[in-house]
Design a protein around this motif. Structure first.
Motif, PDB file in Angstrom:
ATOM      1  N   LYS A  23       0.719  -1.439  -0.089  1.00 16.00           N
ATOM      2  CA  LYS A  23      -0.028  -0.050  -0.086  1.00 16.00           C
ATOM      3  C   LYS A  23       0.741   1.212  -0.133  1.00 16.00           C
ATOM      4  CE  LYS A  23      -4.296  -1.691   1.931  1.00 16.00           C
ATOM      5  NZ  LYS A  23      -5.370  -1.720   3.066  1.00 16.00           N
ATOM      6  N   LYS A  27       0.692   4.084  -2.916  1.00 12.21           N
ATOM      7  CA  LYS A  27       0.647   5.553  -2.429  1.00 12.21           C
ATOM      8  C   LYS A  27       1.522   6.359  -2.844  1.00 12.21           C
ATOM      9  CE  LYS A  27      -1.042   8.231   1.467  1.00 12.21           C
ATOM     10  NZ  LYS A  27      -1.394   8.264   2.958  1.00 12.21           N
ATOM     11  N   CYS A  38      -0.662   4.449 -10.677  1.00  6.75           N
ATOM     12  CA  CYS A  38      -2.056   4.410  -9.959  1.00  6.75           C
ATOM     13  C   CYS A  38      -1.656   4.504  -8.546  1.00  6.75           C
ATOM     14  CB  CYS A  38      -2.469   2.908 -10.227  1.00  6.75           C
ATOM     15  SG  CYS A  38      -3.966   2.553  -9.217  1.00  6.75           S
ATOM     16  N   ARG A  39      -2.338   5.318  -7.677  1.00  5.28           N
ATOM     17  CA  ARG A  39      -2.101   5.704  -6.256  1.00  5.28           C
ATOM     18  C   ARG A  39      -3.201   4.731  -5.657  1.00  5.28           C
ATOM     19  NH1 ARG A  39       1.892   9.408  -5.505  1.00  5.28           N
ATOM     20  NH2 ARG A  39       2.594  10.324  -7.435  1.00  5.28           N
ATOM     21  N   GLU A  40      -4.246   4.086  -6.307  1.00  3.78           N
ATOM     22  CA  GLU A  40      -5.221   3.678  -5.368  1.00  3.78           C
ATOM     23  C   GLU A  40      -4.954   2.127  -5.191  1.00  3.78           C
ATOM     24  OE1 GLU A  40      -8.602   4.255  -7.975  1.00  3.78           O
ATOM     25  OE2 GLU A  40      -8.238   6.377  -7.789  1.00  3.78           O
ATOM     26  N   GLU A  42      -6.925  -0.157  -3.843  1.00  7.53           N
ATOM     27  CA  GLU A  42      -8.169  -1.006  -3.962  1.00  7.53           C
ATOM     28  C   GLU A  42      -8.618  -0.788  -5.370  1.00  7.53           C
ATOM     29  OE1 GLU A  42      -9.562   3.493  -3.073  1.00  7.53           O
ATOM     30  OE2 GLU A  42      -7.875   1.970  -2.442  1.00  7.53           O
ATOM     31  N   ARG A  43      -7.965  -0.348  -6.451  1.00  2.00           N
ATOM     32  CA  ARG A  43      -8.232  -0.515  -7.683  1.00  2.00           C
ATOM     33  C   ARG A  43      -8.613  -1.918  -8.307  1.00  2.00           C
ATOM     34  NH1 ARG A  43      -5.571   2.616 -13.019  1.00  2.00           N
ATOM     35  NH2 ARG A  43      -6.517   1.190 -14.582  1.00  2.00           N
TER      36      ARG A  43
END
Length: 346
Positions: A23, A27, A38-40, A42-43
């Motif tokens: 994570k 982030k 991509c910083r998500e 949960e994507r």
């Protein structure tokens, strides 16, 4: 259609770090999906279609991995162990972190061991109802009875009263004879033994039942999979597509209903355990923990009452510090429950 997966789970499964570490990577912008940062965490992504990169290096996905290992002596058949090196630790280029050995070889036993994360295949290969052949080479101390081949063919009664299925014994060299070079130990017999089940220390216990002792043991094959002779002890390779396909078909040639043949029905819970099967689990707990030299606590049945199959496996692993993965624990329990049910229903 392929099931979507969270980005953080994808990276954890591919051994890129713990959930919290992954994570942080996401982030901080170190991860990209299909060329875009991509910083998500949960994507949702498609594991086999999405292109995931970490620090600019692509992270390929493998749903399942299959390795053939020539297990050396001194290494334990487990995923974790506080004292000894494990067979899983020998697989250095695995993508996944959830690999486990299919079955066990004793610490002093060498030879073929399948390492995978395919729980369904492991159950197919280990289930007593499938009767998958396992062939071993052994050197045996003591004189074999003249009718040893017939005794093994009929099935043996072990010292604790357990009855084994018929086995195929081939005596390559009987004790009391020497090879042409005169260097062989004439006090040892050399044999090949094929069994169709996997009881605790079974090969060693079978020879003890006829007054002999196994001093060296090596597994040569399991079903259609035979040890690659080019692999030195400790070496491994990935299985070929043909080898995987053959293994996935193991046990299909005979009566597919196996122990269910002749029975009107068996009822199973949604988690896969037999309904009204509590009569057997106390004995299974004792036998299972005994494999690790752990006595079964008197409060165990009370402690696990009401737990699901998976919750019970987690409890066992944590309480008894078991080295096996949850998948391996559940596969062992399933095989043992099927064997116990079959014995009662015959």
């Amino acid at each position: 259609m392929e099931k979507a997966m969270r980005l953080d789970r994808y990276l954890v499964e591919m051994k890129k770090g713990s959930r919290s570490e992954v994570k942080k990577m996401i982030k901080s912008g170190r991860v990209s999906v299909d060329g875009e940062t991509c910083r998500e965490a949960e994507r949702k992504i498609q594991p086999s279609a999405s292109e995931v990169s970490l620090d600019g290096t692509q992270v390929g996905y493998a749903a399942y991995e299959y390795f053939m290992l020539n297990k050396p002596a001194g290494v334990v058949s487990a995923t974790e162990d506080g004292r000894h090196k494990t067979v899983v630790s020998l697989i250095e280029d695995a993508k996944r972190r959830d690999l486990f050995p299919v079955g066990r070889l004793d610490i002093d036993t060498e030879g073929l061991l399948l390492i995978t994360n395919d729980g369904k295949l492991a159950h197919r290969l280990l289930s007593p109802k499938k009767h998958v052949d396992k062939t071993y080479f052994a050197r045996v101390e003591g004189r074999l009875p003249e009718n040893a081949i017939e005794q093994f063919k009929e099935g043996l009664t072990l010292e604790d009263g357990t009855r084994t299925l018929p086995a195929r014994l081939v005596i390559q060299k009987a004790s009391g004879t020497a090879e042409d070079d005169g260097k062989a130990d004439s006090s040892l017999s050399e044999i090949e033994l094929t069994i169709h089940e996997g009881k605790f220390h079974q090969v060693k216990r079978m020879f003890e039942a006829v007054g002999c002792r196994v001093v060296y043991l090596k597994r040569l094959s399991m079903g259609s999979l035979r040890l690659d002779e080019s692999l030195a002890p400790g070496a491994y390779r990935r299985l070929t597509e043909e080898e995987i396909s053959k293994l996935q078909g193991e046990g299909d040639s005979g009566d597919e209903r196996g122990l269910l043949s002749g029975k009107r029905a068996y009822l199973f819970d949604l988690d896969g355990t037999l309904v009204d099967s509590m009569w057997m689990w106390g004995a299974i707990d004792i036998e299972y923990l005994g494999k690790f030299g752990i006595p079964c606590p008197k409060d165990l049945q009370k402690a696990i009452e009401g737990m699901s199959f998976t919750e019970t496996a987690v409890y066992f692993k944590e309480r008894f510090s078991l080295p096996d993965s949850l998948e391996q624990i559940k596969a062992d329990w399933t095989a043992m429950s099927i064997e116990n049910t079959g014995q009662k229903c015959r």
